[in-house]
Design an enzyme around this catalytic site. Structure first.
Site, short mmCIF file in Angstrom:
data_model
loop_
_atom_site.label_atom_id
_atom_site.label_comp_id
_atom_site.label_asym_id
_atom_site.label_seq_id
_atom_site.Cartn_x
_atom_site.Cartn_y
_atom_site.Cartn_z
N GLU A 367 0.89 -1.17 0.00
CA GLU A 367 0.00 0.00 0.00
C GLU A 367 0.92 1.22 0.00
O GLU A 367 1.44 1.61 1.03
CB GLU A 367 -0.91 0.01 1.23
CG GLU A 367 -1.94 -1.10 1.27
CD GLU A 367 -3.21 -0.76 0.50
OE1 GLU A 367 -3.25 0.33 -0.12
OE2 GLU A 367 -4.15 -1.57 0.52
N ILE A 368 1.14 1.80 -1.17
CA ILE A 368 2.17 2.82 -1.31
C ILE A 368 1.57 4.22 -1.17
O ILE A 368 0.41 4.46 -1.47
CB ILE A 368 2.90 2.69 -2.66
CG1 ILE A 368 1.95 2.94 -3.84
CG2 ILE A 368 3.55 1.31 -2.78
CD1 ILE A 368 2.64 2.97 -5.20
#
Length: 739
Positions: A367-368
């Site tokens: 989850e950037i």
């Protein structure tokens, strides 16, 4: 805001309302909620209020559907190649055009393969093909370990698609230039599904907050909420737990009415099964062999997290030890937090169920970044460089992802004296590196991963033109002895009598338990026609801070060539670029370190500590007075030093009092007793304070009626005195009871 465990609850809530998330600011979330969702959330242990002065947030993240600007059109059509106001992100057409051009330019290395069709295309509407970019496939060796990267499954997540494409371009561009890339392409086959949900992506490119695909058989009465959440439609563990997905067609996590019902998921599942063999038994507790090669990564945004299976239960997966080490290794590289998926939120029918649950392939979710519509500045200075390093590691770790993390990592190689420049033979090169067997990032209260002392570090040097190994060198620790899990390496490389050409340098390390880590590479060019004269770099920077944002610039650094810039700000992930910015919300000291490196591999650094005035939180002051069961409450002495209080809420025994929203209010309690009164105040910066006091409420005493006895006529004066005295005593008694 949460009143119990603020930061942890904020991240849990962020994923419960992931589809509504606009921004995370510490323990505060900014959400775009329906009235129904707002009222539901209001009845929880969270303080929820309708924000003020958030128009800039709303405008930049929601109202983009009104944009009409066309950016970077294709020369032969009216198709947009980049997203309006987000020019660092390609549209679906731009992404496909770039991928196709790479396949045409490098047919020996790259393939652009159709694996299926989007929902709209299956309906004979506009729609798109689903394509995979394959890099490094070798017809002579079909057993190469494979890395599968997927992005764009949730339409509105801009950065993952860009990162996936940037990784592809880095590998292709640096083939034959970067020895580490050459090692990857020789040993790993890369499969990149760049846009897993192209129909939905087109909706998001218009600025809509779109998550699902565009299947209009579902929620057709509300066109902006139609479709299926593709990351709840995978076959494995579909609809297997309560609250892991939704059966409501209009909800953002709608799973579909059947598992694997959507054409996008059918195409993805068929393709992944075709490149990975099934390595796990049929039972939930069957572990995949720890020697299983291959790696499956699904890239999402946002939140800065690395997660691994299971997502349906808090029980550890059969391969939990290897998955945890892998996740924590990634987190150490990109600066994120790492944990098992279910520790944050339950989810069924998700992508890692295909990779790990069904096939036993090590599977990870990234989850950037911090937002769905990530700003180009944040993407380019932080998200891209840190996660590109993580994906490079993934491509090397795919050879044995469950065990490779047991070995030490060569964190970096720097060739001081040559760097990126060719040098004549006879030049002494100072090779510097850091080797760590403890390169893991875990949460503060978690047990550290086991690590051992470094046993040996091996350097291999080969001439690229001849492919011959010219040297194998056992390197020593800089302090003379390998006795720690973290060692510095400093070695003088004498290039006297080296023939001209390009050399590849590879380093790898082994710990005391015999575990080897991944390979780290660097290159060196010998050219006797070069006469290099280098001026050592100096590092210095300027800064300008205002309105909770600092812009720092390395413009005061000096060198006779090009510099690269790396910034460290407190314990945050590194930032890259000559000029970067960061936000500060808390008052305190911010240590800023600038590291510059010149083209010859020489490094200079400097640091400054800035004392910055962040947001000053408001102060909640609660006063009261009671008359029996009726109490008056007053918050008018609450204050805010750097702004104004814009919102307040009253709570009685933890229950929000929706009818009372003013600074003062009067309340009649039903019975006497002790009550907890809460006051929540918010200022124009969304900073807040919450104050609670205990109030003891008593019944109002009932007045006592005086009884006057008749007196005899004979003693009138004395009788009058007695009556007066009796009344005074009675009144005194009544007053005593009243107070």
């Amino acid at each position: 805001h949460s009143r119990s465990h603020p930061v942890l609850d904020a991240y849990k809530l962020a994923h419960q309302y992931h589809d509504s998330l606009l921004e995370i600011q510490g323990d505060m979330l900014i959400l775009n909620l329906s009235e129904k969702e707002y009222l539901q959330l209001k009845n929880t242990d969270h303080v929820v209020y309708i924000g003020v002065n958030n128009d800039h947030v709303f405008d930049s993240r929601i109202k983009r559907n009104s944009l009409t600007k066309l950016v970077n059109k294709s020369s032969d059509s009216n198709v947009e190649l980049t997203i309006p106001e987000f020019e660092c992100y390609n549209t679906v057409e731009g992404t496909y055009a770039e991928a196709k051009s790479q396949a045409i330019a490098h047919p020996e290395l790259v393939q652009w393969k159709k694996i299926g069709e989007s929902w709209k295309k299956t309906q004979k509407e506009s729609g798109y093909d689903l394509n995979v970019l394959v890099i490094g496939a070798d017809q002579k060796n079909s057993n190469k370990p494979k890395l599968f990267l997927q992005s764009g499954l949730h339409a509105r997540e801009y950065a993952p698609v860009a990162l996936n494409l940037a990784f592809a371009k880095y590998l292709i561009t640096n083939q034959g230039v970067d020895p580490e890339v050459d090692w990857i392409l020789d040993n790993t086959e890369i499969h990149l599904l760049l846009v897993a949900n192209p129909d939905g992506r087109k909706k998001a490119e218009e600025g809509l907050w779109w998550r699902k695909n565009t299947n209009n058989n579902y929620c057709s009465d509300e066109p902006n909420r139609m479709g299926v959440d593709l990351n709840r439609n995978y076959t494995f563990n579909w609809f297997s737990i309560e609250n892991g997905s939704s059966g409501d067609e209009c909800m953002s996590t709608f799973r579909g009415h059947e598992k694997g019902s959507e054409p996008e998921i059918q195409a993805i599942e068929a393709y992944v099964r075709s490149i990975f063999p099934d390595s796990r038994g049929p039972n939930v507790n069957d572990a995949a062999p720890t020697s299983t090669p291959g790696l499956f990564i699904d890239i999402h945004s946002a939140g800065g997290m690395v997660m691994w299976p299971w997502s349906t239960t808090v029980d550890p997966a059969p391969n939990a030890a290897g998955l945890q080490r892998l996740g924590r290794r990634f987190a150490a590289i990109n600066g994120y937090r790492a944990f098992q998926s279910s520790n944050l939120y339950p989810a069924d029918g998700v992508s890692t169920g295909l990779g790990y649950g069904e096939l036993g392939i090590a599977s990870i979710i990234f989850e950037i970044g911090t937002q769905f519509f990530e700003s180009c500045q944040t993407y380019e200075q932080e998200v891209l460089p840190n996660n590109l390093r993580a994906l490079m590691y993934a491509a090397k770790a795919a050879i044995s992802p469950y065990t490779i993390t047991k070995g030490p990592e060569v964190v970096g190689i720097r060739l001081e004296g040559s760097g990126q420049k060719p040098v004549p033979s006879g030049t002494n090169i100072n090779l510097k590196a850091n080797v760590s067997d403890a390169l893991f990032r875990q949460l503060a209260d978690e047990t550290l991963e086991a690590s051992q002392s470094i046993k040996q570090v091996l350097l291999t040097i080969s001439h690229v033109d001849t492919a011959e190994v010219t040297k194998e060198i056992q390197l020593s620790a800089a302090d003379g002895e390998f006795d720690s899990n973290n060692e510095l390496i400093s070695y003088v490389l004498n290039t006297e009598n080296w023939s001209e050409g390009l050399y590849s340098l590879y380093m790898k390390a082994q710990d005391q338990d015999g575990n080897w880590g991944t390979v780290k590479g660097a290159s060196l060019v010998i050219d006797n026609n070069i006469e290099n004269q280098n001026v050592l770099p100096t590092a210095d920077f300027s800064f300008e801070c205002a309105d909770l944002e600092c812009i720092v610039s390395g413009d005061k650094s000096t060198d006779d060539g090009e510099l690269t810039y790396r910034w460290l700000i407190n314990d945050r992930a590194p930032l890259f670029g000559k000029s970067v910015s960061f936000n500060y919300y808390e008052t305190g000291e911010y240590k800023i370190v600038l590291q510059v490196e010149d083209e010859f591999g020489f490094v200079a650094s400097t640091e400054k500590t800035l004392t910055l005035q962040g947001i000053i939180v408001p102060v909640a002051v609660l006063e009261y007075s009671c008359d029996g069961l009726i109490c008056d409450f007053d918050s008018s002495k609450s204050s805010d030093t750097d702004g104004q209080i814009t919102h307040l809420e009253w709570y009685i025994d933890g229950i929000y009092q929706a009818d009372y929203r003013e600074a003062t209010f009067q309340y009649e309690f039903p019975v006497a007793g002790t009550y907890v009164i809460g006051l929540f105040v918010v200022d124009n910066h969304n900073a807040y304070d919450f104050k609670e006091i205990s109030v003891e409420v008593k019944d109002k005493p009932v007045p006592v009626k005086a009884i006057v006895k008749p007196v005899k006529e004979a003693s009138k004066s004395g009788g009058a005195l007695m009556v007066l005295l009796t009344l005074l005593i009675s009144c005194f008694y009544i007053r005593r009871r009243w107070y």
